[in-house]
Design an enzyme around this catalytic site. Structure first.
Site, short mmCIF file in Angstrom:
data_model
loop_
_atom_site.label_atom_id
_atom_site.label_comp_id
_atom_site.label_asym_id
_atom_site.label_seq_id
_atom_site.Cartn_x
_atom_site.Cartn_y
_atom_site.Cartn_z
N ARG A 158 8.96 -10.12 -2.00
CA ARG A 158 8.59 -10.68 -3.30
C ARG A 158 9.77 -11.25 -4.08
NH1 ARG A 158 3.24 -11.59 -2.52
NH2 ARG A 158 2.24 -9.70 -1.76
N ARG B 64 0.80 -1.23 0.00
CA ARG B 64 0.00 0.00 0.00
C ARG B 64 0.82 1.26 0.00
NH1 ARG B 64 -2.53 -2.21 5.35
NH2 ARG B 64 -0.39 -2.98 5.35
C1 LIG Z 1 4.61 -15.12 0.61
C2 LIG Z 1 3.41 -14.26 0.84
C3 LIG Z 1 2.17 -14.83 1.04
C4 LIG Z 1 1.03 -14.03 1.26
N1 LIG Z 1 -0.20 -14.63 1.42
C5 LIG Z 1 -1.30 -13.86 1.60
C6 LIG Z 1 -2.60 -14.45 1.75
O1 LIG Z 1 -2.76 -15.66 1.74
N2 LIG Z 1 -3.67 -13.63 1.90
C7 LIG Z 1 -3.53 -12.26 1.92
O2 LIG Z 1 -4.54 -11.57 2.08
N3 LIG Z 1 -2.34 -11.68 1.79
C8 LIG Z 1 -1.22 -12.43 1.63
N4 LIG Z 1 0.00 -11.83 1.48
C9 LIG Z 1 0.09 -10.36 1.48
C10 LIG Z 1 0.67 -9.84 2.82
O3 LIG Z 1 -0.16 -10.19 3.90
C11 LIG Z 1 0.81 -8.30 2.76
O4 LIG Z 1 -0.46 -7.73 2.57
C12 LIG Z 1 1.71 -7.85 1.63
O5 LIG Z 1 2.90 -8.58 1.61
C13 LIG Z 1 2.02 -6.36 1.79
O6 LIG Z 1 2.84 -6.20 2.92
P1 LIG Z 1 2.81 -4.91 3.80
O7 LIG Z 1 1.44 -4.64 4.33
O8 LIG Z 1 3.90 -5.04 4.82
O9 LIG Z 1 3.23 -3.79 2.71
P2 LIG Z 1 2.77 -2.28 2.57
O10 LIG Z 1 1.31 -2.19 2.33
O11 LIG Z 1 3.68 -1.66 1.53
O12 LIG Z 1 3.08 -1.64 3.94
C14 LIG Z 1 4.43 -1.46 4.39
C15 LIG Z 1 4.38 -1.29 5.89
O13 LIG Z 1 3.68 -0.08 6.20
C16 LIG Z 1 2.87 -0.27 7.35
N5 LIG Z 1 1.45 -0.08 6.98
C17 LIG Z 1 0.96 0.15 5.74
N6 LIG Z 1 -0.36 0.34 5.79
C18 LIG Z 1 -0.71 0.20 7.10
C19 LIG Z 1 -1.94 0.26 7.80
N7 LIG Z 1 -3.09 0.53 7.19
N8 LIG Z 1 -1.91 0.07 9.11
C20 LIG Z 1 -0.77 -0.17 9.77
N9 LIG Z 1 0.43 -0.25 9.18
C21 LIG Z 1 0.45 -0.06 7.85
C22 LIG Z 1 3.16 -1.68 7.86
O14 LIG Z 1 4.22 -1.62 8.77
C23 LIG Z 1 3.63 -2.40 6.61
O15 LIG Z 1 4.45 -3.52 6.88
C24 LIG Z 1 1.15 -12.61 1.28
C25 LIG Z 1 2.41 -12.03 1.08
C26 LIG Z 1 3.53 -12.83 0.86
C27 LIG Z 1 4.86 -12.17 0.64
#
Ligand SMILES: Cc1cc2nc3c(=O)[nH]c(=O)nc-3n(C[C@H](O)[C@H](O)[C@H](O)COP(=O)(O)OP(=O)(O)OC[C@H]3O[C@@H](n4cnc5c(N)ncnc54)[C@H](O)[C@@H]3O)c2cc1C
Length: 303
Positions: A223, A114
């Site tokens: 990724r 996001r």
């Molecule tokens: C191997 C793998 C398997 C996965 N399997 C699934 C699955 O089965 N189902 C599924 O739904 N998703 C799945 N995902 C997606 C995963 O749960 C994350 O949504 C995705 O990797 C994005 O990560 P992120 O939220 O850390 O990244 P970003 O959205 O870029 O956010 C980066 C960081 O900013 C902070 N942040 C951003 N927005 C918010 C917020 N609104 N509130 C609080 N903190 C925030 C957090 O610290 C976050 O780590 C998978 C991902 C991977 C890599």
């Protein structure tokens, strides 16, 4: 071919018109600007614009009036220190804007990140291209028996041929129907925003994606990892190559302290200490679940 001759000509025109600038320039990234790097069968990643370089990270960290860099060794050391200690905001001073062409099912995974800015090709306004991702034979794998979220060995022989045929014919049939629905030969033609809903998720879409270096590293950490699905991992790998040329010190620090690193729980650290002292630790005596124990074994094997 991911690019038409007209698209390639537009890129060549841009590349042939350099402008003088006072801004930070990364020679490594200049070489990539606008050039499409092919990914999967019809996809690509290309750099549209960027801000900053390795020196910009040091400049921000030192809140400098001038360039903010010292000796090369000093700058590299600072960048590695920042990365090691999760001092992340200086990395946010660098930005990358990409044009990415990717299958819709890959875009669904990608969009979960996001902390980027996105503008996607409008299938309400424009007509989708007849381009579908069809896996190469070695990627057409069976469901993994050990990991529900993964794949096993490649399908073989008749089964592989049958699956390939299904993927191809379903894609083409869906696109034929899409064209038929929007076509205006003796009919009103269904709105594009509705006709697209029957298209499968292996159709290609495109977007501009802009992100800062800190959040890009987070994306790449997740990724470009072996646990990520192959079809998004190849995009992450292509971006890794670009970032390595853009900010070589920061990328090396990322490789060392994120990509190639492991996270250990308190129990894992405890077990590692006991094992180094010669104790034969078992899962039962480790305090870890069977799954965490397996992950710990993976960490040991990796080291
Ligand atoms: C191997 C793998 C398997 C996965 N399997 C699934 C699955 O089965 N189902 C599924 O739904 N998703 C799945 N995902 C997606 C995963 O749960 C994350 O949504 C995705 O990797 C994005 O990560 P992120 O939220 O850390 O990244 P970003 O959205 O870029 O956010 C980066 C960081 O900013 C902070 N942040 C951003 N927005 C918010 C917020 N609104 N509130 C609080 N903190 C925030 C957090 O610290 C976050 O780590 C998978 C991902 C991977 C890599």
């Amino acid at each position: 071919m991911p690019l038409s001759p007209e698209q390639q000509a537009e890129i060549d025109t841009l590349r042939a018109a350099p402008q003088p600038t006072l801004r930070a320039v990364s020679p490594g990234l200049e070489a990539h600007l606008y050039t499409a790097h092919q990914v999967l069968d019809h996809g690509f990643v290309r750099v549209i614009d960027y801000m900053g370089d390795d020196a910009a990270i040091c400049q921000a960290a030192r809140v400098s009036y001038g360039k903010g860099t010292k000796s090369v060794q000093n700058d590299e050391g600072l960048i590695r220190y920042l990365m090691r200690h999760w001092h992340s905001t200086p990395f946010e001073m660098c930005e990358l804007k990409l044009h990415v062409k990717l299958p819709v099912f890959v875009a669904r995974q990608w969009i979960r990140h996001r902390t980027a800015n996105v503008n996607e090709y409008s299938a309400r306004y424009s007509i989708m291209d007849r381009e579908f991702y069809i896996p190469a034979p070695e990627q057409m794998a069976a469901q993994s028996v050990v990991n529900n979220q993964g794949r096993g060995d490649a399908l073989q022989g008749e089964e592989a041929a049958r699956v390939l045929e299904i993927l191809k014919t379903d894609s083409m049939r869906a696109y034929d129907h899409y064209e038929e629905m929007i076509g205006q030969d003796g009919q009103q033609g269904l709105a594009r925003e509705l006709a697209r809903m029957n298209l499968p998720t292996n159709i290609y879409t495109q977007w501009y994606w802009k992100v800062d270096l800190h959040n890009l590293f987070h994306f790449l950490r997740l990724r470009a990892d072996a646990h990520a699905q192959y079809e998004i991992r190849v995009y992450a790998d292509a971006i890794c190559n670009i970032v390595a040329d853009w900010v070589p010190f920061a990328y090396k620090a990322f490789e060392d302290y994120r990509l190639g690193s492991v996270t250990m729980s308190a129990q894992m650290v405890d077990c590692m200490g006991r094992m180094l002292k010669g104790e034969a630790v078992t899962q039962e005596s480790s305090g870890m679940s069977a799954r965490e124990w397996r992950e710990f074994q993976d960490v040991i094997e990796k080291s």
